[in-house]
Design an enzyme around this catalytic site. Structure first.
Site, PDB file in Angstrom:
ATOM      1  N   LYS A  65       4.381   0.329   9.289  1.00  0.00           N
ATOM      2  CA  LYS A  65       4.525   1.593   8.569  1.00  0.00           C
ATOM      3  C   LYS A  65       3.932   2.756   9.352  1.00  0.00           C
ATOM      4  CE  LYS A  65       3.022  -0.058   4.715  1.00  0.00           C
ATOM      5  NZ  LYS A  65       2.301  -0.124   3.449  1.00  0.00           N
ATOM      6  N   ARG A 120       4.995 -13.448   8.805  1.00  0.00           N
ATOM      7  CA  ARG A 120       5.662 -12.151   8.798  1.00  0.00           C
ATOM      8  C   ARG A 120       7.041 -12.310   9.417  1.00  0.00           C
ATOM      9  NH1 ARG A 120       1.869  -7.920   8.128  1.00  0.00           N
ATOM     10  NH2 ARG A 120       3.307  -6.282   8.721  1.00  0.00           N
ATOM     11  N   GLU A 152       0.869  -1.163   0.000  1.00  0.00           N
ATOM     12  CA  GLU A 152       0.000   0.000   0.000  1.00  0.00           C
ATOM     13  C   GLU A 152       0.916   1.226   0.000  1.00  0.00           C
ATOM     14  OE1 GLU A 152      -2.821   0.126   3.232  1.00  0.00           O
ATOM     15  OE2 GLU A 152      -3.461   2.134   2.643  1.00  0.00           O
TER      16      GLU A 152
HETATM   17  P1  ATP Z   1       2.119  -2.161   7.690  1.00  0.00           P
HETATM   18  O1  ATP Z   1       1.272  -2.613   8.810  1.00  0.00           O
HETATM   19  O2  ATP Z   1       3.528  -1.878   8.061  1.00  0.00           O
HETATM   20  O3  ATP Z   1       1.500  -1.062   6.880  1.00  0.00           O
HETATM   21  P2  ATP Z   1       1.262  -3.917   5.709  1.00  0.00           P
HETATM   22  O4  ATP Z   1       1.242  -5.365   5.710  1.00  0.00           O
HETATM   23  O5  ATP Z   1      -0.050  -3.236   5.794  1.00  0.00           O
HETATM   24  O6  ATP Z   1       2.263  -3.445   6.782  1.00  0.00           O
HETATM   25  P3  ATP Z   1       1.629  -3.530   2.960  1.00  0.00           P
HETATM   26  O7  ATP Z   1       2.096  -2.346   2.229  1.00  0.00           O
HETATM   27  O8  ATP Z   1       0.200  -3.906   2.805  1.00  0.00           O
HETATM   28  O9  ATP Z   1       1.999  -3.321   4.460  1.00  0.00           O
HETATM   29  O10 ATP Z   1       2.555  -4.771   2.651  1.00  0.00           O
HETATM   30  C1  ATP Z   1       2.790  -5.265   1.341  1.00  0.00           C
HETATM   31  C2  ATP Z   1       3.096  -6.711   1.424  1.00  0.00           C
HETATM   32  O11 ATP Z   1       4.213  -6.948   2.276  1.00  0.00           O
HETATM   33  C3  ATP Z   1       1.918  -7.477   2.012  1.00  0.00           C
HETATM   34  O12 ATP Z   1       1.726  -8.637   1.245  1.00  0.00           O
HETATM   35  C4  ATP Z   1       2.379  -7.793   3.401  1.00  0.00           C
HETATM   36  O13 ATP Z   1       1.818  -8.995   3.831  1.00  0.00           O
HETATM   37  C5  ATP Z   1       3.891  -7.883   3.254  1.00  0.00           C
HETATM   38  N1  ATP Z   1       4.556  -7.576   4.523  1.00  0.00           N
HETATM   39  C6  ATP Z   1       4.422  -6.440   5.254  1.00  0.00           C
HETATM   40  N2  ATP Z   1       5.144  -6.516   6.380  1.00  0.00           N
HETATM   41  C7  ATP Z   1       5.750  -7.723   6.370  1.00  0.00           C
HETATM   42  C8  ATP Z   1       6.635  -8.407   7.272  1.00  0.00           C
HETATM   43  N3  ATP Z   1       7.022  -7.847   8.418  1.00  0.00           N
HETATM   44  N4  ATP Z   1       7.077  -9.632   6.924  1.00  0.00           N
HETATM   45  C9  ATP Z   1       6.692 -10.194   5.763  1.00  0.00           C
HETATM   46  N5  ATP Z   1       5.862  -9.619   4.884  1.00  0.00           N
HETATM   47  C10 ATP Z   1       5.394  -8.392   5.173  1.00  0.00           C
HETATM   48 MG    MG Z   2      -1.523  -3.869   4.274  1.00  0.00          MG
END
Ligand code: ATP
Ligand code: MG
Length: 560
Positions: free
Chosen positions: A268, A258, A32
């Protein structure tokens, strides 16, 4: 290439053998664009791209841009830049917002099929009625409204006739399902906000669940790899796709764990708070676990990739030790970083018997030194030596404590690659602080060894003052003191390290350091790896220290 053994590769291989998806493999990395990529994302990138590569498939970068309020074009650019830096080129860069028309058409289709309805209740009422585990859901009074009425309302929602949150579109599934996500989830909400790409075209925006699987299907994704928190969404992912006239095969969602890293955070939202509250100097602060922070710090992309690969892909969430990540960084830099001599906290060292030339000026001698003993191709450089030098302040002790083998009055040490020297006396300032060490050198010990073979315990780095260049060095400690930030209090900020950065402004470096290109990582001998700042000439960030188990153990013991 070694045969992959992770569970995702096993699934893909089995699918290929069974002819599922016509043995095609397509994945996507779907961030995102509401912040920059971090070390957790690196894991997801490596999983998605390497799975595609391994099976001759493709992987898109898809911006999951369905929340107009929090997303910015700046992040879109930054994400692509960081992805490329990490070493991956997406087959295509696509946006969930590219599919808004198709998603909307499918929403009308669901309404016409009696599989979705417009609910006039507010968000709080809807979540209240969802119930919970062991608490039955309550059907909305609007659930049975005629399809034609829902269709009319949906069109008017799109046209912007209603206030934000006044109505929403919900799937009609099962308010008694054990799976909360199947209790008539919301597909569209009214948000009359401007979107970074579609501007004011839309008054309604799809939810994650309505956008994600459908975007996968539109693109032709076969294996939709996501993190464990989406496991409970999978029945909804499948249900929605099963209701629609898809252009191709139905994609299949597979979850993996994760990855977190000790002493840092990978949310984020929380990282954005650190930036906005001025705790760090922006998203690319070298203490940040963002890819741009790590890059500025001097972490090689290959080391991050290797770390993500070697820590494996499982279904159990894990927190990897930051020391492990650092060991990949060190291993990489040991092979690639050129060596230089820099004195971070200088103490003057004057050789009383250093010769002068015919004009009475001090002699200058040059030593030819290997740039990197690990890599002869890096060649050699000339390092100037004179009788006016600096050494590290803590390499000298006027009164040496037990087991102190470095310089002290009467003691002989080796100046790396140059000569053996013996300290004779000190010069102090009015506060009694040692400001200069006087010494003599042994002219027969050129190169650093005495002809009589006498043993000298310590070898120290040095810089000759007349040829030196001033540099600034930023030293970093953990951004969070606790291995699991927030573990004790629930608030990660409680564990912020107040002393995570120290700037040394008096450092002196050998002349060749002035030629470092922006971003280049050098090994400062005995001190660690340092990355030249990308913007400010003369500023270096310590990437990691050299392996020093003993100091680490001492530090740990001191904390206990
Ligand atoms: P945040 O809560 O930091 O915003 P998010 O999962 O919402 O994290 P996204 O931008 O949606 O962030 O993440 C893009 C992709 O990366 C998604 O498929 C998510 O599952 C993966 N991802 C995010 N954080 C991790 C992590 N710590 N380990 C593995 N994969 C991750
Ligand atoms: Mg997300």
């Amino acid at each position: 290439m070694t045969e992959p053994t992770d569970f995702i590769s096993e699934i893909v291989r089995a699918d290929n053998e069974a002819g599922t998806f016509d043995a095609r493999v397509q994945t996507r990395f779907p961030p995102e664009p509401n912040g920059y990529l971090h070390i957790g994302h690196a894991k997801s990138i490596v999983v998605n791209f390497s799975t595609a590569q391994r099976f001759g498939g493709i992987c898109n970068l898809r911006m999951d841009d369905t929340n107009p309020e929090t997303e910015e074009a700046e992040y879109v650019e930054g994400i692509l830049e960081d992805l490329r830096w990490l070493g991956y080129e997406p087959s295509k860069v696509v946006f969930a917002s590219d599919y808004f028309e198709q998603l909307y058409a499918w929403a009308e289709y669901l309404v016409e099929q009696g599989k979705a309805y417009v609910d006039d209740q507010d968000g709080d009422t809807i979540s209240e009625q969802r119930g919970g585990y062991g608490k039955p859901g309550i059907e909305s009074p609007y659930r049975s409204r005629p399809a034609a009425e829902s269709l009319d309302l949906l069109r008017r929602m799109r046209a912007g006739e209603f206030e934000d949150g006044a109505r929403c579109l919900r799937a009609k599934i099962d308010m008694q399902s054990e799976n909360m996500w199947l209790r008539d989830p919301v597909l569209y909400r009214i948000r009359r906000a401007s979107h970074h790409r579609t501007a004011d075209t839309w008054s309604i925006y799809p939810t994650y669940d309505w956008a994600h699987g459908q975007s996968d299907a539109i693109e032709g994704v076969t294996h939709s790899l996501c993190t464990m928190e989406f496991e409970s969404h999978r029945p909804l992912y499948d249900w929605l796709l099963e209701q629609l006239p898809l252009p191709g095969d139905k994609p299949q969602q597979t979850e993996f764990a994760r990855m977190e890293v000790t002493h840092t955070i990978t949310s984020k939202r929380r990282l954005r708070n650190l930036v906005e509250d001025g705790v760090v100097e922006g998203w690319s602060d070298p203490r940040m676990p963002t890819l741009r922070g790590l890059r500025r710090r001097g972490y090689p992309a290959g080391a991050i990739r290797a770390f993500c690969v070697e820590t494996g892909t499982t279904r159990t969430n894990s927190r990897q030790a930051i020391e492990l990540l650092e060991s990949f960084v060190r291993r990489d830099l040991n092979l690639t970083a050129q060596r230089r001599m820099v004195v971070l906290r200088p103490l003057r060292l004057v050789l009383d018997n250093w010769p002068t030339d015919a004009d009475g000026n001090p002699e200058v001698e040059y030593f030819e030194v290997a740039n990197n003993p690990e890599n002869p191709d890096d060649g050699t450089r000339r390092v100037a030596f004179t009788g006016t030098l600096v050494i590290e302040r803590d390499d000298f002790a006027e009164v040496p404590p037990p087991k102190f083998f470095r310089l002290s009055p009467g003691k002989e040490v080796r100046l790396r690659g140059a000569y053996l020297i013996t300290a004779t006396s000190v010069v102090k300032d009015s506060d009694g602080e040692v400001v200069e060490v006087r010494a003599t050198y042994d002219p027969l010990s050129k190169g650093g060894s005495a002809p009589d073979g006498r043993k000298v315990k310590s070898t120290m780095h040095w810089v000759s003052v007349p040829q030196s260049v001033p540099v600034q060095a930023a030293l970093y400690d953990r951004l969070f003191t606790a291995a699991v930030p927030g573990e004790a209090s629930g608030e990660p900020l409680d564990d912020l390290n107040p002393a995570s950065r120290e700037l040394l402004t008096d450092a002196l470096a050998e002349a060749a350091v002035a030629e470092a290109s922006p971003g280049q990582v050098l090994q400062f001998e005995r001190l660690g790896y340092f990355a030249a700042d990308t913007d400010q000439p003369g500023l270096f960030h310590r990437t990691v220290g050299l392996r020093d188990e003993w100091a680490a153990i001492q530090k740990r013991a001191a904390k206990q």
